[in-house]
Design a protein around this motif. Structure first.
Motif, PDB file in Angstrom:
ATOM      1  N   SER A 245       2.618  24.916  62.600  1.00 25.51           N
ATOM      2  CA  SER A 245       3.224  23.926  63.253  1.00 25.51           C
ATOM      3  C   SER A 245       4.691  24.241  63.359  1.00 25.51           C
ATOM      4  O   SER A 245       5.229  24.212  62.043  1.00 25.51           O
ATOM      5  CB  SER A 245       2.790  22.746  63.379  1.00 25.51           C
ATOM      6  OG  SER A 245       3.411  21.635  64.224  1.00 25.51           O
ATOM      7  N   LYS A 246       5.366  24.295  64.453  1.00 29.71           N
ATOM      8  CA  LYS A 246       6.806  24.343  64.444  1.00 29.71           C
ATOM      9  C   LYS A 246       7.436  22.821  64.183  1.00 29.71           C
ATOM     10  O   LYS A 246       8.825  22.612  64.020  1.00 29.71           O
ATOM     11  CB  LYS A 246       7.341  24.690  65.707  1.00 29.71           C
ATOM     12  CG  LYS A 246       6.957  26.042  65.983  1.00 29.71           C
ATOM     13  CD  LYS A 246       7.656  26.567  67.258  1.00 29.71           C
ATOM     14  CE  LYS A 246       7.072  28.138  67.628  1.00 29.71           C
ATOM     15  NZ  LYS A 246       7.562  28.601  68.835  1.00 29.71           N
ATOM     16  N   SER A 247       6.835  21.957  64.158  1.00 30.69           N
ATOM     17  CA  SER A 247       6.888  20.291  63.761  1.00 30.69           C
ATOM     18  C   SER A 247       6.354  20.102  62.441  1.00 30.69           C
ATOM     19  O   SER A 247       5.149  19.921  62.470  1.00 30.69           O
ATOM     20  CB  SER A 247       6.599  19.500  64.983  1.00 30.69           C
ATOM     21  OG  SER A 247       6.937  17.973  64.555  1.00 30.69           O
ATOM     22  N   PHE A 248       7.015  20.114  61.447  1.00 31.05           N
ATOM     23  CA  PHE A 248       6.605  19.574  60.150  1.00 31.05           C
ATOM     24  C   PHE A 248       7.790  19.108  59.262  1.00 31.05           C
ATOM     25  O   PHE A 248       9.024  19.033  59.327  1.00 31.05           O
ATOM     26  CB  PHE A 248       5.867  21.257  59.536  1.00 31.05           C
ATOM     27  CG  PHE A 248       7.275  21.860  59.005  1.00 31.05           C
ATOM     28  CD1 PHE A 248       7.645  22.046  57.887  1.00 31.05           C
ATOM     29  CD2 PHE A 248       7.566  23.019  59.913  1.00 31.05           C
ATOM     30  CE1 PHE A 248       8.982  23.039  57.348  1.00 31.05           C
ATOM     31  CE2 PHE A 248       8.592  23.873  59.726  1.00 31.05           C
ATOM     32  CZ  PHE A 248       9.106  23.872  58.514  1.00 31.05           C
ATOM     33  N   SER A 249       7.214  18.218  58.233  1.00 31.23           N
ATOM     34  CA  SER A 249       8.134  17.590  57.288  1.00 31.23           C
ATOM     35  C   SER A 249       8.618  18.552  56.360  1.00 31.23           C
ATOM     36  O   SER A 249       8.114  19.371  55.711  1.00 31.23           O
ATOM     37  CB  SER A 249       7.381  16.637  56.464  1.00 31.23           C
ATOM     38  OG  SER A 249       8.213  15.804  55.538  1.00 31.23           O
ATOM     39  N   ARG A 280      12.199  29.809  67.134  1.00 29.20           N
ATOM     40  CA  ARG A 280      13.078  29.238  66.153  1.00 29.20           C
ATOM     41  C   ARG A 280      12.577  27.659  66.080  1.00 29.20           C
ATOM     42  O   ARG A 280      11.834  27.159  66.779  1.00 29.20           O
ATOM     43  CB  ARG A 280      14.652  29.284  66.556  1.00 29.20           C
ATOM     44  CG  ARG A 280      15.257  30.745  66.464  1.00 29.20           C
ATOM     45  CD  ARG A 280      16.507  30.826  67.276  1.00 29.20           C
ATOM     46  NE  ARG A 280      16.377  30.709  68.546  1.00 29.20           N
ATOM     47  CZ  ARG A 280      17.384  30.286  69.308  1.00 29.20           C
ATOM     48  NH1 ARG A 280      18.616  30.014  69.141  1.00 29.20           N
ATOM     49  NH2 ARG A 280      17.260  30.097  70.654  1.00 29.20           N
ATOM     50  N   VAL A 281      13.114  27.173  64.812  1.00 28.20           N
ATOM     51  CA  VAL A 281      13.100  25.815  64.541  1.00 28.20           C
ATOM     52  C   VAL A 281      14.212  25.221  64.247  1.00 28.20           C
ATOM     53  O   VAL A 281      15.270  25.845  63.978  1.00 28.20           O
ATOM     54  CB  VAL A 281      12.034  25.529  63.218  1.00 28.20           C
ATOM     55  CG1 VAL A 281      10.596  25.969  63.675  1.00 28.20           C
ATOM     56  CG2 VAL A 281      12.424  25.961  62.307  1.00 28.20           C
ATOM     57  N   ASN A 311       8.971  28.223  55.086  1.00 25.98           N
ATOM     58  CA  ASN A 311       8.519  28.208  56.541  1.00 25.98           C
ATOM     59  C   ASN A 311       9.658  28.659  57.531  1.00 25.98           C
ATOM     60  O   ASN A 311       9.378  29.045  58.680  1.00 25.98           O
ATOM     61  CB  ASN A 311       7.828  26.936  56.920  1.00 25.98           C
ATOM     62  CG  ASN A 311       6.838  27.024  57.856  1.00 25.98           C
ATOM     63  OD1 ASN A 311       6.162  28.179  57.835  1.00 25.98           O
ATOM     64  ND2 ASN A 311       6.684  26.356  58.680  1.00 25.98           N
ATOM     65  N   SER A 312      10.728  28.845  56.904  1.00 21.07           N
ATOM     66  CA  SER A 312      12.031  29.127  57.644  1.00 21.07           C
ATOM     67  C   SER A 312      13.143  29.380  56.758  1.00 21.07           C
ATOM     68  O   SER A 312      12.909  28.885  55.516  1.00 21.07           O
ATOM     69  CB  SER A 312      12.277  28.332  58.869  1.00 21.07           C
ATOM     70  OG  SER A 312      13.303  29.074  59.619  1.00 21.07           O
ATOM     71  N   GLY A 324      16.600  27.710  62.291  1.00 21.30           N
ATOM     72  CA  GLY A 324      16.298  29.031  61.507  1.00 21.30           C
ATOM     73  C   GLY A 324      15.024  29.564  62.312  1.00 21.30           C
ATOM     74  O   GLY A 324      14.415  29.066  63.297  1.00 21.30           O
ATOM     75  N   PRO A 325      14.751  31.103  61.986  1.00 23.43           N
ATOM     76  CA  PRO A 325      13.481  31.752  62.503  1.00 23.43           C
ATOM     77  C   PRO A 325      12.228  31.148  62.368  1.00 23.43           C
ATOM     78  O   PRO A 325      12.073  31.009  60.996  1.00 23.43           O
ATOM     79  CB  PRO A 325      14.074  33.145  62.249  1.00 23.43           C
ATOM     80  CG  PRO A 325      14.705  32.917  60.844  1.00 23.43           C
ATOM     81  CD  PRO A 325      15.460  31.831  60.992  1.00 23.43           C
TER      82      PRO A 325
END
Length: 342
Positions: A245-249, A280-281, A311-312, A324-325
């Protein structure tokens, strides 16, 4: 004893702004066919290929004196092309099944995890241990010495560092990669606690090397052994995740070098990431700045083990946010090329 990292809130910082370049005409369509292609180069020391581990260690140690490391400047973050429409064409993404393609690994020797490093500076809301799997990167470009950050990756050859593309190559389409490239894991108060490790080979992607596109701003570096030992065996290594997921802690670790930081020890920023652009994130309100480039975005951070999953990597700052990518199957392809390099 484990060193605790300092944390400084964004409120007291002058945040670096990104200069956004306009894309060339039909940027995405022009580069799409080649952007995902691997770009590789042998590392150099004083402009000559680095082929022998003992010679590399001797020359790198002679060059990177404590005085020279203190004088190195934080590498500028990229001004690269930031074009959302071009990004969607150039890197639409190959998002397969979520995978942990490498697991975190502790050092083989328990002694390697112990240090008498002083406590980190600054006040924080968390007690975060410094990671021996994160370090400061040093390199030379145009006869100037710079530093970035990087993370050790637990790959089959136990010799890999992840970092930003702009920490190995200027992204200008040229054939010159950065010189005198070394990695100092858990660099603390100006001391390379686990030695200076010399780069052997760079593996990035043409989307960064030829075009300077921010969504491709990552690289893997394989390192020479040091005194017969392999990097991951000495320091341990982070895991590696793709398609998550692009949304993570996220736990971001690196060596910011602009005030209020000085790049001499690890600092952290921690929050939940959000999607940015197509691939990107970003981490909002991140205080880290130049010098932290290339340091990992870590998911599933284990504060006792002191490792997580990369993770990036930190690429650039804009409006106080760190970008970050996104790590998907495009990144996995590049890792697969690099992971078995001796």
């Amino acid at each position: 004893m484990r060193r605790r990292l300092g944390f400084i809130t964004a409120g007291g910082m002058v945040l670096a702004a990104l200069t956004v370049a306009q894309p060339p005409a039909q940027a995405g369509a022009t580069a799409a066919a080649g952007s995902a292609t691997v770009a590789e180069a042998r590392a150099t020391i004083h402009g000559r290929p680095s082929t022998d581990a003992d010679t590399a260690a001797r020359l790198s140690t002679a060059y990177w004196t404590p005085e020279r490391m203190r004088a190195a400047r934080p590498a500028p973050m990229p001004d690269g092309v930031d074009a959302p429409d071009g990004e969607a064409v150039d890197r639409p993404g190959r998002i397969g099944a979520p995978r942990d393609v490498a697991a975190p690994a502790a050092p083989r020797s328990s002694a390697a995890t112990l240090s008498a490093a002083p406590a980190g500076r600054g006040q924080g809301t968390q007690a975060v241990n410094a990671s021996p799997g994160v370090g400061r990167v040093f390199f030379t470009h145009n006869n100037e010495d710079f530093f970035c950050s990087g993370g050790t990756i637990n790959n089959p050859q136990a010799n890999m560092v992840s970092t930003a593309g702009h920490c190995v190559h200027p992204g200008d389409g040229g054939s010159v990669w950065f010189d005198n490239w070394v990695y100092a894991p858990e660099f603390t108060e100006g001391v390379p606690l686990h030695g200076l490790w010399s780069a052997k080979e760079f593996t990035s992607v043409e989307g960064w090397v030829d075009w300077g596109y921010l969504w491709w701003d990552f690289a893997f570096v394989t390192m020479h052994p040091l005194s017969g030992d392999r990097l991951v065996h000495v320091t341990g290594g982070q895991g590696l995740s793709v398609n998550k997921s692009k949304s993570f802690s996220a736990m971001l670790l690196g060596y910011p070098g602009e005030p209020p930081f000085d790049g001499q020890s690890q600092y952290y920023s921690s929050s939940t990431t959000k999607a940015a652009g197509t691939q990107r994130v970003k981490l909002k309100d991140c205080p880290l700045n130049r010098g932290a480039s290339g340091g990992p975005f870590l998911r599933a951070w284990d504060n006792d083990l002191r490792f997580g999953y990369v993770n990036s990597v930190m690429s650039y700052k804009f409006s106080g946010n760190m970008y970050g990518p996104y790590f998907d199957d495009d990144v996995l392809d590049i890792y697969t090329v690099a992971k078995n390099k001796q």
